[in-house]
Design an enzyme around this catalytic site. Structure first.
Site, PDB file in Angstrom:
ATOM      1  N   SER A  56       0.814  -1.218   0.186  1.00 28.46           N
ATOM      2  CA  SER A  56       0.311   0.196  -0.168  1.00 28.46           C
ATOM      3  C   SER A  56       1.076   1.023  -0.084  1.00 28.46           C
ATOM      4  CB  SER A  56      -0.980  -0.100   1.400  1.00 28.46           C
ATOM      5  OG  SER A  56      -1.401   0.834   1.589  1.00 28.46           O
TER       6      SER A  56
ATOM      7  N   LYS B 121      -4.210  -6.985   3.137  1.00 31.08           N
ATOM      8  CA  LYS B 121      -4.191  -5.684   2.441  1.00 31.08           C
ATOM      9  C   LYS B 121      -5.506  -5.130   2.035  1.00 31.08           C
ATOM     10  CE  LYS B 121      -3.188  -2.273  -0.088  1.00 31.08           C
ATOM     11  NZ  LYS B 121      -3.863  -2.724  -1.469  1.00 31.08           N
TER      12      LYS B 121
ATOM     13  N   GLU C 214     -10.062   1.755   4.162  1.00 28.14           N
ATOM     14  CA  GLU C 214      -9.595   2.957   3.097  1.00 28.14           C
ATOM     15  C   GLU C 214     -10.797   3.641   2.626  1.00 28.14           C
ATOM     16  OE1 GLU C 214      -6.541   2.895   0.566  1.00 28.14           O
ATOM     17  OE2 GLU C 214      -7.857   2.991  -1.128  1.00 28.14           O
TER      18      GLU C 214
ATOM     19  N   HIS D 217      -7.074  -3.428   4.648  1.00 28.42           N
ATOM     20  CA  HIS D 217      -6.865  -2.278   4.949  1.00 28.42           C
ATOM     21  C   HIS D 217      -7.500  -1.773   3.853  1.00 28.42           C
ATOM     22  CE1 HIS D 217      -4.278   1.094   2.158  1.00 28.42           C
ATOM     23  NE2 HIS D 217      -3.640   0.938   3.326  1.00 28.42           N
ATOM     24  N   ASN D 218      -7.796  -2.095   2.793  1.00 27.20           N
ATOM     25  CA  ASN D 218      -8.441  -1.194   1.770  1.00 27.20           C
ATOM     26  C   ASN D 218     -10.521  -1.268   2.136  1.00 27.20           C
ATOM     27  OD1 ASN D 218      -6.249  -1.358  -0.148  1.00 27.20           O
ATOM     28  ND2 ASN D 218      -7.186  -1.342  -1.706  1.00 27.20           N
TER      29      ASN D 218
END
Ligand code: 6PG
Length: 471
Positions: free
Chosen positions: A128, A182, A189, A185-186
């Site tokens: 990222s 990940k 986000e 994480h998104n």
């Protein structure tokens, strides 16, 4: 012929930037792309013959030290399978192959299974930080094969972002753990971006602030406890002039959000691992609703849905907005991290939760000052079920709960949709309700479908002969 320690497949912006980053940190690295234009551009970028990239796969493979370390930076999906298929003819004993795209974790699981008895070590790794991160230091989330990880870890630790001298990379766990972390994480986000856009809506539509005032407030918030990359980006957006016209670019951008899918994947898998992530769900839904521009324009003519209520005390409102945003940031991380805790148990990833928070402190899109405290919470208690239960964050959330509720209520009364804020508030309130009306849901289920229920006063599973008959 010169031999290289690392080889990158896919020389788009991410691949080419990552290659240059690795090169600058003193590792020998080369690249391969089917497109000779990309290869030539890279060769021109790194002069002096230090790196020579290839558009011929065999030449590229032969240029690598054995066992090889091959890093894929190709678009997620079928391209990864195509590349793996092409590589099959050339790979050798103990070669490491790392997929660094935003691959769906189930694709990574499938590839791991398919390659389990092959000569190579396959890994899924989330990166990222976008193009700048690849070039100057990203947050790097590797998972899977430990042999492979220990071989590439020194390079990853050199090229990743650093916070207080600590590398923003760590082993994220077994199997597809790297890609899973990940993905979540998104999801976080998406949630934070939604909250910032709702804040903008309230500032513009309710507090009637100019772009300049909005810019100043976001910039001011970024100097305090809300300091974060996404806040910084948001403030910077409101400084960008429109090169193709007058005024600011923000006022000329169509209000329909795109998405490549990682947020939706997070929502989809949350139910599988029995985790509630309503803020992320709301962010995904809101991007979808935003894309229905034609319908929105048409329906808006039927119902007046603009702020008709006067704002009252603007300064008080903006203070409440900051409190709501602060709480909702915490609750976004709480939801994402809770999902990771649950997924780790469900898929037996063995995700080191404190390391996740720690490596998100720098390089990645969701980096924020509050991740320092979040790292502390998980370091103190690695099996923390939910960030809301940590004493520091429990106190923080409790102290702003009233302002947060006022903010959501006044936004809704003014007719301004705040699905992100209200999802976060409802998550908080639900998790802090010793009693929820789910007994009624159980009664309804048993009434129409004999689905059974449990009782508060004795153990066991019960079904009742409901006396009212409805035909
Ligand atoms: C990152 C980002 C990146 C993501 C984009 C676009 O961590 O660098 O998460 O991986 O692809 O932000 O995502 P959407 O197109 O879905 O908004």
């Amino acid at each position: 012929m010169k031999k290289y320690s690392f080889g990158i497949i896919g020389l788009g912006t991410m691949g080419s930037n990552f290659l240059q980053n690795i090169h600058e940190h003193g590792f020998t690295v080369t690249g391969y792309d089917k497109d000779p234009a990309k290869v030539n551009a890279l060769n021109a970028e790194i002069p002096g013959g230090e790196t020579l990239a290839f558009s011929d796969l065999k030449q590229f493979i032969n240029s690598l030290e054995t066992p090889r370390n091959i890093i894929l930076l190709v678009p997620a999906g079928k391209f990864v399978d195509f590349v793996l298929e092409d590589l099959k003819a050339y790979w050798g004993e103990n070669d490491v192959i790392v997929d660094c795209g935003n691959s769906h974790f189930t694709d990574t699981q499938r590839r791991l299974l398919a390659l389990a008895n092959s000569k190579v070590h396959f890994m899924g790794m989330g990166i990222s930080g976008g193009e700048a991160g690849a070039r100057y230091g990203a947050s790097i989330m590797p998972g899977g094969d430990k042999v492979a990880h220990s071989r590439i870890a020194p390079m990853l630790e050199a090229v990743c972002a650093k916070v207080s001298g600590q590398p923003c990379t760590a082993y994220m766990g077994n199997g597809a753990a790297g890609h899973y972390v990940k993905m979540v994480h998104n999801g976080i986000e998406y949630s934070i971006m939604q909250l910032l856009s709702e804040s903008y809506h309230l500032m513009k539509g309710f507090a009637k602030m100019s772009n300049e005032e909005i810019q100043k407030l976001f910039a001011e918030w970024n100097t305090g406890r809300l300091h974060s990359f996404l806040m910084e980006v948001t403030a910077a957006v409101f400084l960008q002039p429109d090169d193709a016209g007058n005024g600011l670019l923000i006022d000329r951008i169509l209000d329909t959000a795109g998405q490549k899918g990682t947020g939706a994947w997070t929502s989809q898998d949350a139910a599988n691992v029995v985790s509630a992530i309503p803020s992320i769900d709301a962010a995904v839904s809101q991007r979808i609703i935003s894309s229905f521009k034609k319908e929105r324009v048409q329906y808006a003519q039927q119902v007046i849905n603009v702020a008709t209520q006067p704002i009252g005390d603007k300064q008080l409102f903006l203070k409440q907005l900051e409190q709501a945003l602060y709480s909702s940031y915490i609750l976004s991380y709480a939801q994402g991290l809770n999902m990771l805790t649950r997924a780790s148990a469900h898929y037996q990833f063995g995700i080191p939760m404190a390391s996740v928070a720690s490596i998100w402190r720098g390089g990645c899109i969701i980096r924020a000052t509050m991740l320092e405290k979040i790292t502390g919470a998980y370091t103190q208690n690695p099996s923390l079920e939910n960030l809301m239960a940590d004493s520091y964050f429990a106190g923080e959330l409790q102290s702003v709960k009233k302002d947060f509720s006022f903010l959501v209520a006044s936004a809704l009364q003014a007719g301004i949709p705040v699905p992100g804020f209200s999802a976060a508030l409802n998550y908080y309130l639900s998790y802090h309700s010793a009693w929820l009306p789910a007994n009624l849901i159980q009664a309804q289920r048993d009434f129409f479908g004999a689905h059974t229920y449990q009782r508060t006063d004795k153990d066991g599973i019960f079904h009742s002969a409901w006396s009212q008959i409805i035909r």
